[in-house]
Design a protein around this motif. Sequence first.
Motif, short mmCIF file in Angstrom:
data_model
loop_
_atom_site.label_atom_id
_atom_site.label_comp_id
_atom_site.label_asym_id
_atom_site.label_seq_id
_atom_site.Cartn_x
_atom_site.Cartn_y
_atom_site.Cartn_z
N TRP A 105 2.24 -1.27 0.73
CA TRP A 105 3.19 -0.57 1.60
C TRP A 105 2.78 0.89 1.81
CZ3 TRP A 105 5.82 3.68 -0.29
CH2 TRP A 105 5.86 3.83 -1.69
N ASP B 260 8.09 -1.19 16.32
CA ASP B 260 6.93 -1.68 17.06
C ASP B 260 6.60 -0.85 18.28
OD1 ASP B 260 6.77 -4.31 15.43
OD2 ASP B 260 8.84 -4.18 16.13
N GLU C 59 -2.90 -0.59 15.08
CA GLU C 59 -2.13 -0.35 13.86
C GLU C 59 -1.35 -1.60 13.45
OE1 GLU C 59 -0.94 4.36 13.82
OE2 GLU C 59 0.05 3.06 15.30
N ALA C 60 -0.78 -2.29 14.43
CA ALA C 60 -0.01 -3.50 14.14
C ALA C 60 -0.91 -4.57 13.54
CB ALA C 60 0.68 -4.01 15.40
N SER D 285 0.67 0.93 4.83
CA SER D 285 1.22 0.25 6.00
C SER D 285 1.67 1.25 7.06
CB SER D 285 2.41 -0.61 5.58
OG SER D 285 3.18 -1.00 6.69
N PRO D 286 1.13 1.18 8.28
CA PRO D 286 1.55 2.10 9.33
C PRO D 286 3.05 2.03 9.61
CG PRO D 286 -0.47 0.98 9.98
CD PRO D 286 0.02 0.30 8.73
N SER D 287 3.62 0.82 9.57
CA SER D 287 5.04 0.68 9.88
C SER D 287 5.90 1.29 8.79
CB SER D 287 5.41 -0.79 10.08
OG SER D 287 5.08 -1.58 8.95
N TRP E 20 3.07 -6.19 7.93
CA TRP E 20 3.57 -6.88 9.12
C TRP E 20 2.89 -8.22 9.34
CZ3 TRP E 20 7.15 -8.05 12.16
CH2 TRP E 20 6.95 -8.51 13.46
N ASP F 274 -1.84 -3.85 9.91
CA ASP F 274 -0.70 -3.64 9.01
C ASP F 274 -0.51 -4.85 8.09
OD1 ASP F 274 1.72 -3.10 7.77
OD2 ASP F 274 2.61 -2.21 9.55
N LEU G 232 4.00 1.93 17.30
CA LEU G 232 2.71 1.57 16.72
C LEU G 232 1.75 1.08 17.79
CD1 LEU G 232 3.77 -0.41 13.51
CD2 LEU G 232 3.25 2.03 13.72
#
Length: 366
Positions: free
Chosen positions: A67, A88, A95-96, A70-72, A102, A99, A91
């Motif tokens: 985590w 979302d 990045e998604a 993690s970008p999110s 995600w 991740d 990002l």
Amino acid sequence: MSDTLLDHIYESALIPEKWSGALDGMNRISNSRSNSLFVFSDRFSPRGISTDMTSDLLEAFLQSDAWRMSPSVRWTLDTRPGAFSSVDDVLSEEEAVADAVWAPLAARGFGQRLATVIPLSSGDQVTFVLARMRDQGAYSAGEVAALDGLRPDLHRAMFISARLGLERASAMTETLARLGLAAAVVDPTGKVIGSNALLDSLSIILSPTALGRIAIRDRARNQVFRQGLERIGNRDAPPGGLSIPIPAAPDGSHPPLLIHLLPVRGAAQDIFAGGQALMVVSLLERKAAPLPELLNGLFDLSPAEARLVSELATGMTPRDITVARDVSMATLRSQVRSVLAKTGVSRMADLAQLLAQIPIANVRND
């Protein structure tokens, strides 16, 4: 919004294992399929719970350091959205894809996520993350508004629940002791069913009255306290809790304090011997300018009102704010009147004193 959902949220404050039901209720009002609650802290590893569709992924998330990259997750913790916001939309596609948090959700067909952060004065960050399936499309404005309407009540509930560590407290005395806060359980008349020694030491602001009841010595604030108790005791009245600020005494006999009044609901009434409200008093210590999302949670301010208060706390004048925001002075005065009413003070000078004492710790997780 369902009154039952609010009751469930306040029940969860005192019996944290009940949060799964409250999370399910939030799913229903927003047409979500997953809802996760996390507590991030500099003092311990992340803790959390999740609804059924993603509960099997929770342990891996909590036990891994993925985590942190993690970008999110990083966007959520660094941005601290004060309303439920789409993760979302901010990002990039790259990045998604990269991740790790995600990826397992995307593999199950999940689409848009909404996240909000509730910062606590301890420095902990409480994060709610909801998600829906990809074929459901985007969240509507009405669904987001329904979730945002819960934030003040979620803030009060998490203020207590985070102290309990998302674990069940099995008895009233244990619960009060583990809070580490001045607290009492009261019935709708203000009669004290149980209290701890910290509350008993606050005779300078609280006083015993007839029939074992308790009152706030300040008459105006006691009236707000009484009205809050009556509302909690009346199931036909709008549900919810209450926060009452107590400014520092001019003679220095006590610092600024904040009284939280939380409904005791559901199975929590068994723990608290039939009491209907939990009264908690917390000390306010100056640490930095308050964040708008913290002000929103403490005093039920609207986003615009919370932003105004935060701007005033940084030293901006009303004229500066009208120019920066391109709003009229009449609009600003209206917001100021509303803020004074909600914070329980009558003058801007009193508001400034109160703001100077609202705590905010370093909540970054670098």
